[in-house]
Design an enzyme around this catalytic site. Structure first.
Site, mmCIF file in Angstrom:
data_model
loop_
_atom_site.group_PDB
_atom_site.id
_atom_site.type_symbol
_atom_site.label_atom_id
_atom_site.label_comp_id
_atom_site.label_asym_id
_atom_site.label_seq_id
_atom_site.Cartn_x
_atom_site.Cartn_y
_atom_site.Cartn_z
ATOM 1 N N THR A 33 0.833 -1.204 0.000
ATOM 2 C CA THR A 33 0.000 0.000 0.000
ATOM 3 C C THR A 33 0.866 1.252 0.000
ATOM 4 O O THR A 33 2.044 1.200 0.373
ATOM 5 C CB THR A 33 -0.967 -0.010 1.208
ATOM 6 O OG1 THR A 33 -2.004 0.942 0.999
ATOM 7 C CG2 THR A 33 -0.250 0.289 2.522
ATOM 8 N N CYS A 38 -2.335 8.770 5.823
ATOM 9 C CA CYS A 38 -3.048 7.549 6.229
ATOM 10 C C CYS A 38 -2.098 6.596 6.967
ATOM 11 O O CYS A 38 -0.887 6.746 6.894
ATOM 12 C CB CYS A 38 -3.612 6.842 5.004
ATOM 13 S SG CYS A 38 -4.760 7.844 4.053
ATOM 14 N N HIS A 55 -5.748 -0.066 5.048
ATOM 15 C CA HIS A 55 -5.272 1.280 4.727
ATOM 16 C C HIS A 55 -6.267 2.260 5.352
ATOM 17 O O HIS A 55 -7.347 2.496 4.816
ATOM 18 C CB HIS A 55 -5.217 1.454 3.209
ATOM 19 C CG HIS A 55 -4.726 2.780 2.753
ATOM 20 N ND1 HIS A 55 -3.750 2.924 1.801
ATOM 21 C CD2 HIS A 55 -5.078 4.043 3.095
ATOM 22 C CE1 HIS A 55 -3.530 4.209 1.593
ATOM 23 N NE2 HIS A 55 -4.346 4.905 2.356
#
Lengths: 165, 172
Positions: A33, A38, A55
């Site tokens: 990811t 985030c 995520h």
């Protein structure tokens, strides 16, 4: 010393984990990811070689849980639930986390990145899941990859050597 | 420089708006303040950005090969000019057509070279807090009739989306 990286054969089994997405796989594969403010959370059970990644975009759902992977307080229980469905015992799970950067140095961004990190840490503590590796904060984005065969997590930052956490 | 479109997509899909999500992208980011608030993002690849820097320095194209202080300063100045002109254009148009004062003030730009996905997640963060859709205006550039491989996005804050909708409703 060589920089840590995953082999080409493993790369063929790569699965991208998008924004607010949750993915759980068993035995082999790479979950990958890309993170800014985030948080990427990689949960792993060495005994069953089961790994999952979420995520997370924001710390709290405040009653809105669509998509379920967007918020720390809904994504983490869902991620654990999906691993349990594959036969994992929660007491065997450990966590590695990355992200929470303050990319544009604004107050809002700092606040959200920090809040994400605090929320994830608190939830994992409540659920008694140990954090065995962390690469968080700063002002740069990250690429995070979990090798499900080994539980190894590599974090890459543009312009820097990859690190194993 | 012209607005191509005003578009929306699920927040989950913003990562590829300026190109491949896991390749490093160069961006200049500028804040928008005043009646409407948000961000402007000018994205380009290394080659295009360094070519602009060479052009501004009066050098042969291909002279610059790394992002030093002068190269960064050159593209930041480009963003300063483009972003300010863009905001002035929008401000004048909206003010004229609503018979009110729409003030849009640019903030000093910053330069980043980072994963495109990381940049865009952060750029759309304010909209992500409030909803599930990303709304943005895309702009294209031409130089003497030839399209440039730059991407320019105007990303209003969530609070400005409502205000912008009201302004557009009141337009003559």
């Amino acid at each position: 010393m060589d920089s840590p990286s995953f082999s080409k054969s493993n790369r063929q089994l790569e699965r991208k984990v998008g924004i607010a997405e949750i993915v759980v796989v068993r035995n082999e594969g790479i979950l990958r990811t890309l993170l800014g403010s985030c948080i990427g959370i990689a949960l792993y059970d060495q005994r069953t070689r089961t790994g999952g990644m979420a995520h997370i975009v924001l710390p709290r759902s405040n009653g809105v849980s669509d998509p379920i992977g967007k918020y720390a307080d809904t994504a983490i229980p869902e991620l654990i639930g999906q691993m349990i469905q594959l036969g994992v015992k929660s007491s065997y799970i450990s966590a590695k986390i990355a992200g929470g950067a303050n990319m544009f140095a604004t107050k809002t961004q700092r606040s959200i990145g920090d809040q994400n990190l605090v929320a994830v840490n608190e939830l994992l503590q409540q659920l008694m899941i140990p954090i065995s590796g962390s690469h968080c904060g700063g002002t740069q984005g990250r690429r995070m990859a979990l090798n499900v065969s080994t539980g190894e997590v590599i974090v890459e930052v543009v312009g820097q050597s990859p690190v194993r956490i | 420089m012209k607005i191509d479109s005003i578009s929306s997509c699920p927040i989950e899909e913003v990562s590829t708006l300026i190109g491949s999500d896991d390749e490093p992208a160069c961006v200049c980011i500028m804040g928008m303040e005043g009646t409407l608030t948000g961000l402007m993002v000018l994205a380009f690849d290394d080659t295009s950005g360094l070519m602009v820097s060479d052009l501004l320095q009066g050098q042969t194209s291909g002279t610059s090969s790394v992002w030093g202080e002068i190269e960064r300063s050159s593209v930041l100045e480009t963003m300063n000019i483009a972003g300010s002109a863009y905001l002035n254009g929008i401000s004048n148009e909206l003010s004229d057509r609503t018979s009110s004062t729409i003030e849009l003030i640019p903030s000093p730009p910053i330069f980043l070279r980072d994963y495109a996905a990381s940049i865009l997640q952060s750029a759309f963060l304010d909209q992500a807090i409030s909803g599930t859709q990303a709304v943005y205006a895309g702009v294209s550039f031409e130089l003497k009739g030839c399209p440039l491989s730059w991407k320019f996005l105007l990303i209003p804050d969530a609070s400005s989306l409502t205000k912008l909708s009201e302004i557009l409703t009141n337009m003559n």
